[in-house]
Structures are given as C-alpha cells and as structure tokens.
Design a protein around this motif. Sequence first.
Motif, mmCIF file in Angstrom:
data_model
loop_
_atom_site.group_PDB
_atom_site.id
_atom_site.type_symbol
_atom_site.label_atom_id
_atom_site.label_comp_id
_atom_site.label_asym_id
_atom_site.label_seq_id
_atom_site.Cartn_x
_atom_site.Cartn_y
_atom_site.Cartn_z
ATOM 1 N N SER A 118 0.860 -1.204 -0.142
ATOM 2 C CA SER A 118 0.081 -0.027 0.039
ATOM 3 C C SER A 118 0.973 1.262 0.168
ATOM 4 O O SER A 118 1.606 1.382 0.873
ATOM 5 N N ASN A 119 0.839 2.026 -1.123
ATOM 6 C CA ASN A 119 1.269 3.201 -1.009
ATOM 7 C C ASN A 119 2.830 3.205 -0.960
ATOM 8 O O ASN A 119 3.620 4.010 -0.276
ATOM 9 N N GLY A 120 3.429 2.224 -1.647
ATOM 10 C CA GLY A 120 4.786 1.908 -1.688
ATOM 11 C C GLY A 120 5.432 1.323 -0.612
ATOM 12 O O GLY A 120 6.785 1.023 -0.617
ATOM 13 N N VAL A 121 4.703 0.677 0.348
ATOM 14 C CA VAL A 121 5.356 0.123 1.507
ATOM 15 C C VAL A 121 4.581 -1.052 1.625
ATOM 16 O O VAL A 121 3.348 -1.282 1.237
ATOM 17 N N ILE A 122 4.928 -2.064 2.579
ATOM 18 C CA ILE A 122 4.126 -3.243 2.867
ATOM 19 C C ILE A 122 3.554 -2.705 4.386
ATOM 20 O O ILE A 122 4.119 -2.593 5.241
ATOM 21 N N LYS A 123 2.245 -3.142 4.784
ATOM 22 C CA LYS A 123 1.473 -2.891 5.917
ATOM 23 C C LYS A 123 1.181 -4.280 6.250
ATOM 24 O O LYS A 123 0.278 -4.941 5.641
ATOM 25 N N THR A 124 1.802 -4.658 7.492
ATOM 26 C CA THR A 124 1.322 -5.926 7.907
ATOM 27 C C THR A 124 -0.091 -6.224 8.907
ATOM 28 O O THR A 124 -0.665 -4.908 9.229
ATOM 29 N N ASN A 125 -0.255 -7.320 9.347
ATOM 30 C CA ASN A 125 -1.927 -7.107 10.118
ATOM 31 C C ASN A 125 -1.696 -6.798 11.518
ATOM 32 O O ASN A 125 -2.424 -6.761 12.205
ATOM 33 N N ILE A 126 -0.261 -6.418 11.696
ATOM 34 C CA ILE A 126 -0.224 -5.955 13.570
ATOM 35 C C ILE A 126 0.160 -4.445 13.351
ATOM 36 O O ILE A 126 0.413 -3.693 14.187
ATOM 37 N N GLY A 127 0.039 -3.958 12.228
ATOM 38 C CA GLY A 127 0.166 -2.532 11.916
ATOM 39 C C GLY A 127 1.666 -1.819 11.528
ATOM 40 O O GLY A 127 2.135 -0.826 11.554
#
Length: 231
Positions: A143-152
């Motif tokens: 998302s938006n150039g980064v990886i966003k994990t399920n723990i934030g």
Amino acid sequence: MKPVLKTQKLVLPQVQRYLPWAKRSLFILGFSLITLGVNELSVLAQTRQPTNAEIKRLRQELQQQISNVGAGSLQDRRTQVEKKTRESFVRAWSKTEPELAPFFGRWVGYENSSHIYPSNSKGRVCVFETAEGSGRLTTGVFSNGVIKTNIGEVLFKEGNYYLGSALLKNGRFVGNNSEIPLRSPRPVESLSGLLESIFEASEKNQISQQFKAAGCTSSLPNSSANTLRKR
C-alpha cells in the motif's frame, strides 16, 4: 425498629448468595470490554496508513541511522550465488507480484532477521521475524509504496539494500529499526530451514502451522507447489 432489623436479617443471606454471581458477571463484563477495546485497536492499526510525509520522514531517519552506523558494519557479505539466486527469485515473482517481489528475501540485521515470503494468496506476503531463537509470523499487503502488516507494522525499502521498519505508537509512526539496519537480502529459506532458527519445539510446530495456513511459499510462482489464488 424491630421490623426493620428482621427484614435486614432476611435479606442479608440472599445478598450473600448472589454476591459471587455478581462478581463473576462483573469480571466477564470487564474482560469483554477489554477484549473489545483490543479488537478495536487492532482494526485501527490495520486501517491506519502512513502518509507520504510520514514515509519521507521514516526514510530520512533510516538514512541518518545508516550514516551513523558506518560502512564498516554494513558490508555486503553475500556470495555471488546468494545474490543471483535471490535476483532470479525476485525476477520470477515480478511477473505476478510486481510491487511485492522486490521485498522478497531474508533481510539480516545484527541478531535479528526479517524473512519476507510470497503467498499463494495474490497481493499478500508473509513476514517472519526471528531473533534470539524465537520468531513471529505476520502477513501484509502492499500500500502506497510500503508493506503494511496485520499488526500495523510498516516495511519499506531504502534502495535495493536496506529494509526499514516502523510501528504506529500513539497515533504516530516511529522507526522500529534494530541497532544495525536490516540489509543485504539473501534468498528466502525453505520452511525447514526457517525453523532451524527457532529453539522451542512447540514454537516450531506453531509457526509451521501458521506458515502453511497463510499460504506462505519459498517456491517459484510457476512451481507445481504453488497455485496462486485471488484474495
């Protein structure tokens, strides 16, 4: 006065009989409220996205840390075989996961590593972090150039050599980088190789189950072991 005292004597045993039930109900209610609060925070952590300004600041902070550490501690110790193997893996996955593929690999810090695997669920990655004989598995999306994990947690690349990390704390993303930044991505390990870094047998079993349940894979996308499915 006597009728009042008689009434109190009759009521008191009833109150004592229901008091444990009332305490138990209050405990359950309190626990439910705490659980609800944690769940709401988890949802917020998963939906909160870093702004462009926050990502820029995080990159600048990582660049400053790299400068402070010095080149001597950040030497590239990968072999040519490791480099070529990882590059081939990334190139193969780029055909189906062009945004996520550059993140794939084992990024090494001082006493910790971040292993980023493809998933059989399209658009998702598995992030396995190891340190001191223990580990944690999360999943993430681009998302938006980064990886966003399920723990934030937020993971971002700095060039092709460094991997930055940040967590949301009190409404603000702050760097979560180790003393020596994660760097020099190597090929991803097989599940059996990954589990060698875990000491406790019970934790090995748990991580193995999580790895398989999340569809994590160390295989090439055209392998018979993989069948990509849309989320």
